[in-house]
Design a protein around this motif. Structure first.
Motif, PDB file in Angstrom:
ATOM      1  N   ALA A  82      27.953  30.196  42.983  1.00  0.00           N
ATOM      2  CA  ALA A  82      28.133  31.527  42.569  1.00  0.00           C
ATOM      3  C   ALA A  82      29.597  31.928  42.604  1.00  0.00           C
ATOM      4  CB  ALA A  82      27.274  32.656  43.064  1.00  0.00           C
ATOM      5  N   ALA A  83      30.166  31.876  43.744  1.00  0.00           N
ATOM      6  CA  ALA A  83      31.385  32.125  43.714  1.00  0.00           C
ATOM      7  C   ALA A  83      32.449  31.427  42.811  1.00  0.00           C
ATOM      8  CB  ALA A  83      32.089  31.944  45.332  1.00  0.00           C
ATOM      9  N   LYS A  84      32.256  30.159  42.566  1.00  0.00           N
ATOM     10  CA  LYS A  84      33.387  29.398  41.740  1.00  0.00           C
ATOM     11  C   LYS A  84      33.002  30.136  40.101  1.00  0.00           C
ATOM     12  CE  LYS A  84      33.058  25.020  43.588  1.00  0.00           C
ATOM     13  NZ  LYS A  84      31.850  24.161  43.825  1.00  0.00           N
ATOM     14  N   LYS A  85      31.863  30.366  39.795  1.00  0.00           N
ATOM     15  CA  LYS A  85      31.913  31.158  38.407  1.00  0.00           C
ATOM     16  C   LYS A  85      32.095  32.343  38.415  1.00  0.00           C
ATOM     17  CE  LYS A  85      26.792  29.268  38.084  1.00  0.00           C
ATOM     18  NZ  LYS A  85      25.335  29.839  38.241  1.00  0.00           N
ATOM     19  N   LEU A  86      32.212  33.125  39.424  1.00  0.00           N
ATOM     20  CA  LEU A  86      32.684  34.476  39.401  1.00  0.00           C
ATOM     21  C   LEU A  86      34.134  34.623  39.398  1.00  0.00           C
ATOM     22  CD1 LEU A  86      30.339  36.144  42.177  1.00  0.00           C
ATOM     23  CD2 LEU A  86      30.416  36.757  39.983  1.00  0.00           C
ATOM     24  N   SER A  87      34.891  33.671  40.205  1.00  0.00           N
ATOM     25  CA  SER A  87      36.175  33.697  40.092  1.00  0.00           C
ATOM     26  C   SER A  87      36.797  33.264  38.888  1.00  0.00           C
ATOM     27  CB  SER A  87      36.846  32.782  41.417  1.00  0.00           C
ATOM     28  OG  SER A  87      36.501  33.325  42.655  1.00  0.00           O
ATOM     29  N   VAL A  89      35.172  33.711  35.803  1.00  0.00           N
ATOM     30  CA  VAL A  89      35.206  34.475  34.950  1.00  0.00           C
ATOM     31  C   VAL A  89      36.020  35.838  34.880  1.00  0.00           C
ATOM     32  CG1 VAL A  89      33.218  35.813  35.697  1.00  0.00           C
ATOM     33  CG2 VAL A  89      33.546  35.338  33.395  1.00  0.00           C
ATOM     34  N   SER A  90      36.504  35.943  36.172  1.00  0.00           N
ATOM     35  CA  SER A  90      37.412  37.340  36.525  1.00  0.00           C
ATOM     36  C   SER A  90      38.623  36.996  37.037  1.00  0.00           C
ATOM     37  CB  SER A  90      36.451  37.948  37.585  1.00  0.00           C
ATOM     38  OG  SER A  90      36.486  37.221  38.755  1.00  0.00           O
ATOM     39  N   GLY A  91      38.833  35.927  37.400  1.00  0.00           N
ATOM     40  CA  GLY A  91      40.303  35.766  38.080  1.00  0.00           C
ATOM     41  C   GLY A  91      40.574  36.334  39.267  1.00  0.00           C
ATOM     42  N   ARG A  92      39.617  37.005  39.806  1.00  0.00           N
ATOM     43  CA  ARG A  92      39.640  37.525  41.224  1.00  0.00           C
ATOM     44  C   ARG A  92      39.090  36.559  42.312  1.00  0.00           C
ATOM     45  NH1 ARG A  92      42.932  41.974  40.914  1.00  0.00           N
ATOM     46  NH2 ARG A  92      42.518  41.785  43.340  1.00  0.00           N
ATOM     47  N   ARG A  93      39.402  36.697  43.551  1.00  0.00           N
ATOM     48  CA  ARG A  93      38.917  36.053  44.629  1.00  0.00           C
ATOM     49  C   ARG A  93      37.348  36.439  45.049  1.00  0.00           C
ATOM     50  NH1 ARG A  93      43.349  37.089  48.912  1.00  0.00           N
ATOM     51  NH2 ARG A  93      42.139  35.412  50.096  1.00  0.00           N
ATOM     52  N   CYS A  94      36.763  35.308  45.390  1.00  0.00           N
ATOM     53  CA  CYS A  94      35.341  35.601  45.905  1.00  0.00           C
ATOM     54  C   CYS A  94      35.117  34.820  47.191  1.00  0.00           C
ATOM     55  CB  CYS A  94      34.172  35.294  44.630  1.00  0.00           C
ATOM     56  SG  CYS A  94      32.545  35.609  45.368  1.00  0.00           S
ATOM     57  N   LEU A  95      34.703  35.302  48.133  1.00  0.00           N
ATOM     58  CA  LEU A  95      34.545  34.570  49.464  1.00  0.00           C
ATOM     59  C   LEU A  95      33.097  34.617  49.841  1.00  0.00           C
ATOM     60  CD1 LEU A  95      35.906  33.332  51.989  1.00  0.00           C
ATOM     61  CD2 LEU A  95      35.924  35.573  53.005  1.00  0.00           C
ATOM     62  N   PRO A  96      32.394  33.047  49.906  1.00  0.00           N
ATOM     63  CA  PRO A  96      30.896  33.100  50.019  1.00  0.00           C
ATOM     64  C   PRO A  96      30.773  32.882  51.445  1.00  0.00           C
ATOM     65  CG  PRO A  96      31.963  31.054  49.023  1.00  0.00           C
ATOM     66  CD  PRO A  96      32.986  31.877  49.395  1.00  0.00           C
TER      67      PRO A  96
END
Ligand code: HXC
Ligand code: NAP
Length: 303
Positions: A82-87, A89-96
Motif C-alpha cells: 500500500a505504501a508504494k502505491k500511495l507514494s 500516486v501522491s509524491g509524498r512519503r508513506c512509512l508502513p
C-alpha cells in the motif's frame, strides 16, 4: 421520452455529485480537488489500518493534500504494498509500520519511529477495527472481547500514546472512525455497536480533557461503504442486490473517497472550531433503514 430525458439528466447530476472511487485496495486513477491541494502541506498523519479500505483512501486523500503518512496495522506485507502505491500516486512519503492496537508496546515503538523519521505528528486517525455478523448467543465471550479490544481499547491505546509522546506539547487532531450500529441496536452487531458507542463517548471525553492542549478529537460515523471489507462482511452486496438501499434517503451506498473527505475536514483547519463532534456520513441510512437484516442475509438470529 420527456420522463426518460429527465431521469437521464437526474442520473448524470447524481454521478457528477459523487466523488471518484475505485472498489479495490488501489489508488484513484483520477482525482478532482474539492479542498485546497495544500490543505495538509507538510503535516504528518498516523493512520491505523491504513493499508486497506477506508483507511487506505484516507491516507491517499491526505497525501494528495500534501501530508506524509504512517500506515500502521498487523500485516506488514499489505502495508508495504500500500505504501508504494500511495507514494507513487501522491509524491509524498508513506512509512508502513507493524502494530497491533491491542499491544501498547507496539504502538509506542511505532510512534517513536514516526517521530524519528518525520520529527512530528499532526493527525491521528483511529481507523483499525474488526467486525463480523454474529447473533449474541452464538458470540463467544472471547469474540465479544476481541472486537472491544481492537475497536475500543485499540482507539484508547493509540490516542494515549500519540497524546503523551507528541500532542500534549504540540497540539494535534484525532479522527476516530466510528459507526451508527449502536444508534438503533443493529441485529447481529452487539459487539461492534457496543465498541463504537464507547468510542463515541471516548471522542467527547478526550475532546474535553485535551482541548486545552490544542488537541481536537472528532469522529466520522460511516454508513455502508462500497468496496470495503466491512461492506462485504456485513452483507452489503447482498443488501444492495435485494434493493435494501432504496430505503436510505440518498438511495445508495457511500464510497471511500466520501469518507476520506469527511476525515480530511475533521483533521484539517477546515474544522478548526470543531471538537467532540461525530459526523454521521451515511446518506441518512440510520434514520430510515431496517436494523435487522438477518432474514435478508439468511442468518438465524435469537428469537
Ligand atoms: C463469530 C468469530 C468470528 C465470526 C472470529 N470469531 N470470527 N465469532 N463469527 N465470523 C471469534 C473467534 O472464534 C474467537 O473466539 C474470537 O472471535 C477471536 O478470533 P481470532 O480469529 O482469534 O481473532 P483475531 O485474529 O484477533 O482477529 C480479529 C477478527 C478478524 C475481528 C476476528 O476478523 C479480523 O482481524 N478482522 C479485521 C478486518 C475486519 O474485520 N474488517 C472489517 C471492519 S468493518 P473463540 O471463543 O473461538 O476464541 C467494520 C464495519 C462496521 O467494523 C460497520 C458497518 C456498517
Ligand atoms: P478494513 O479494510 O478491514 O480495515 C480495517 C483495518 O484495521 C485493516 O487495515 C486491518 O489491517 C486493521 N486492523 C484490524 N485489527 C487490527 C489490530 N488489532 N491492530 C492494528 N490494525 C488492525 O475495513 P473497512 O471496512 O475499511 O473499515 C475501516 C473502518 O471503517 C473501521 O473502523 C470500520 O469499523 C469503519 N466502518 C466501516 C464501514 C463500512 O461499510 N466498510 C461502515 C462503518 C464503519 P491488518 O489486518 O493489517 O491489521
Amino acid at each position: 421520452f420527456i420522463l426518460q430525458t429527465i431521469s437521464m439528466a437526474e442520473s448524470k447530476r447524481k454521478a457528477e455529485l459523487l466523488p471518484e472511487d475505485v472498489g479495490t485496495d488501489d489508488c484513484l486513477t483520477s482525482y478532482t480537488y474539492i479542498y485546497s491541494p495544500d490543505l495538509l502541506k507538510d503535516q504528518v498523519a498516523f493512520i491505523t489500518g491504513g493499508g486497506s479500505g477506508i483507511g487506505l483512501r484516507i491516507a491517499e486523500i491526505f497525501m494528495r493534500h500534501g501530508c506524509d503518512t504512517v500506515i500502521a496495522s498487523r500485516n506488514l506485507d499489505k502495508l508495504n504494498e500500500a505504501a508504494k502505491k500511495l507514494s507513487a500516486v501522491s509524491g509524498r512519503r508513506c512509512l508502513p509500520l507493524c502494530i497491533d492496537v491491542r499491544q501498547p508496546d507496539s504502538i509506542m515503538a511505532a510512534v517513536d519511529e514516526t517521530l524519528k523519521e518525520f520529527g512530528r505528528v499532526d493527525i491521528l486517525v483511529n481507523n483499525a477495527a474488526g467486525n463480523f455478523l454474529c447473533p449474541a448467543t452464538a458470540l463467544s465471550f472471547n469474540a465479544f472481547k476481541t472486537v472491544l479490544d481492537i475497536d475500543t481499547l485499540g482507539t484508547f491505546n493509540t490516542s494515549k500514546v500519540v497524546y503523551e509522546k507528541w500532542f500534549k506539547d504540540h497540539g494535534g487532531s484525532v479522527v476516530n472512525i466510528s459507526a451508527t450500529l449502536g444508534y438503533r441496536g443493529q441485529a447481529l452487531q452487539v459487539h461492534a455497536g457496543s465498541a463504537k458507542a464507547a468510542n463515541d463517548a471516548m471522542t467527547k471525553h478526550l475532546a474535553v480533557e485535551w482541548g486545552p492542549s490544542g488537541v481536537r478529537v472528532n469522529a466520522v460515523a460511516p454508513g455502508p461503504i462500497s468496496g470495503t471489507e466491512g461492506y462485504r462482511r456485513l452483507g452489503g452486496p447482498r443488501g444492495e442486490a435485494a434493493g435494501a438501499f432504496q430505503s436510505i434517503p440518498l438511495q445508495r451506498a457511500g464510497n471511500k473517497t466520501e469518507m476520506a473527505h469527511c476525515a480530511l475536514f475533521l483533521a484539517s483547519r477546515a474544522s478548526s472550531y470543531t471538537t467532540g463532534a461525530i459526523l454521521v456520513a451515511d446518506g441518512g441510512a440510520w434514520l430510515t433503514s431496517a436494523n435487522d437484516f438477518s432474514m435478508l442475509l439468511g442468518i438465524k438470529r435469537d428469537k
